[in-house]
Design an enzyme around this catalytic site. Sequence first.
Site, PDB file in Angstrom:
ATOM      1  N   HIS A 111      15.289  37.588 -30.712  1.00  0.00           N
ATOM      2  CA  HIS A 111      15.884  36.930 -29.545  1.00  0.00           C
ATOM      3  C   HIS A 111      15.789  37.769 -28.256  1.00  0.00           C
ATOM      4  O   HIS A 111      15.842  37.237 -27.160  1.00  0.00           O
ATOM      5  CB  HIS A 111      17.341  36.591 -29.860  1.00  0.00           C
ATOM      6  CG  HIS A 111      18.029  35.801 -28.799  1.00  0.00           C
ATOM      7  ND1 HIS A 111      17.719  34.472 -28.552  1.00  0.00           N
ATOM      8  CD2 HIS A 111      18.992  36.141 -27.896  1.00  0.00           C
ATOM      9  CE1 HIS A 111      18.479  34.035 -27.554  1.00  0.00           C
ATOM     10  NE2 HIS A 111      19.252  35.022 -27.136  1.00  0.00           N
ATOM     11  N   ASN A 156       8.136  33.938 -16.979  1.00  0.00           N
ATOM     12  CA  ASN A 156       9.181  34.322 -16.035  1.00  0.00           C
ATOM     13  C   ASN A 156      10.148  35.219 -16.785  1.00  0.00           C
ATOM     14  O   ASN A 156      10.509  34.907 -17.913  1.00  0.00           O
ATOM     15  CB  ASN A 156       9.983  33.108 -15.548  1.00  0.00           C
ATOM     16  CG  ASN A 156       9.121  32.131 -14.763  1.00  0.00           C
ATOM     17  OD1 ASN A 156       8.129  32.512 -14.152  1.00  0.00           O
ATOM     18  ND2 ASN A 156       9.507  30.870 -14.786  1.00  0.00           N
ATOM     19  N   HIS A 188      15.305  34.055 -24.666  1.00  0.00           N
ATOM     20  CA  HIS A 188      14.380  34.410 -25.749  1.00  0.00           C
ATOM     21  C   HIS A 188      12.983  34.689 -25.175  1.00  0.00           C
ATOM     22  O   HIS A 188      12.507  33.937 -24.325  1.00  0.00           O
ATOM     23  CB  HIS A 188      14.322  33.236 -26.741  1.00  0.00           C
ATOM     24  CG  HIS A 188      13.706  33.607 -28.039  1.00  0.00           C
ATOM     25  ND1 HIS A 188      14.440  33.715 -29.207  1.00  0.00           N
ATOM     26  CD2 HIS A 188      12.432  33.907 -28.371  1.00  0.00           C
ATOM     27  CE1 HIS A 188      13.617  34.061 -30.194  1.00  0.00           C
ATOM     28  NE2 HIS A 188      12.401  34.180 -29.707  1.00  0.00           N
ATOM     29  N   HIS A 239       9.572  34.412 -24.089  1.00  0.00           N
ATOM     30  CA  HIS A 239       8.631  33.297 -24.143  1.00  0.00           C
ATOM     31  C   HIS A 239       7.918  33.132 -22.806  1.00  0.00           C
ATOM     32  O   HIS A 239       8.343  33.681 -21.795  1.00  0.00           O
ATOM     33  CB  HIS A 239       9.353  31.992 -24.492  1.00  0.00           C
ATOM     34  CG  HIS A 239      10.180  31.427 -23.377  1.00  0.00           C
ATOM     35  ND1 HIS A 239      11.364  31.992 -22.961  1.00  0.00           N
ATOM     36  CD2 HIS A 239       9.978  30.357 -22.562  1.00  0.00           C
ATOM     37  CE1 HIS A 239      11.866  31.283 -21.960  1.00  0.00           C
ATOM     38  NE2 HIS A 239      11.041  30.280 -21.684  1.00  0.00           N
TER      39      HIS A 239
HETATM   40 ZN   LIG Z   1      16.404  33.136 -29.438  1.00  0.00          ZN
END
Ligand SMILES: [Zn+2]
Length: 355
Positions: free
Chosen positions: A129, A169, A180, A182
């Site tokens: 995470h 971003n 998280h 990404h």
């Molecule tokens: Zn997460």
Amino acid sequence: MTSVKRTELSMFDGRQIFYYDSVSVDRIAVDKRPFEERPLPGEMRQDLLTGEWIAMASHRQTRAFLPPKEFCPLCPTLTDFGTEIADSTFEVVVFENRSPSFAAPSVALPKEVVQSSGRCDVVVFSDKHEGSFGTLPLTQMRTVLAAWIDRTRAISQLSYVEQVFIFENRGEEVGVTLNHPHGQIYSYPFVTPRTEKMLAVAKEHYQKTHKPLITSIIEREIKDEVRIIAQNEHWIAYVPFAARYPFEIHVAPKKFVPDFAELSEDVADTFPVLAKEVLQRLDGVFGIEMAYIAAWHQAPVRQGRDLLGLHWQITSIRRAPGKLKYLAGSESAMGAFIMDLKPEQSAQQLRDVKL
Ligand SMILES: [Zn+2]
């Protein structure tokens, strides 16, 4: 693709999900959430004053905003709470955004509406995470790269896509709604205003010199030396000559390549080490996690393939600890940037960071 394995599965509402693994695993996890109809693509309107296209994505207002970890939609599924990723572990995952700004054309919309045709994908960098692209292990960064390459190749085949834009971003200051680690892939049905402008400049340069503009820029950076932050055999990182933000870094392959689809494996292999160094230097300047937008410029799918070269533009809006650069009157209304720091100074600051 290199040794990275891709597995395509289906999500509860029919969206595609791709697992990318650097080791061979069988991905069979089923998305058990009850079926839900997918929203129709939105519409696009043309700005009557500038001719630019604006995607009307009002359905995005209801999307998740900074949920706590136990309700993170990008974490693996470990409890009864079904996340977007049905498996209990994963390496790198790409799936279609649930509330996309651009989606596959639909016959259900009236003909008078200009549809926001295209595609929006989410690229999840890790099943952990916390973190961001730069904090991933090097092998994992390479798997993300393999996913970017594979998705650019596949999306470029869609008849309604003109440009594939990959970005990350980081930080709530730049509008992140999920913490998280990404990134996203926006695939537009038009060539974006900034790319149009870059193509026009690159075309003029090519007619004069018979060289892609980015090649000449890299030659100049190597000659000037003062704005270079880091380099290796295949990549160079520098603060651009006329940077717009106090901390703006461009990273480009030394040899011209239009996009990820045409990036060779050996050039891709040498990217993670340099990328990690650059992002560590950025965080090292003030000793804090810098909020940034890391944007990949690629040549459009069907034009300017010999004009616009792949490069990575990282911009941070932080100019000092506790101070952000806001887009004020001149920047917002006129698109004319005022820069608070000389690019040579910011390059020096980035080079001086002890790693
Ligand atoms: Zn997460």
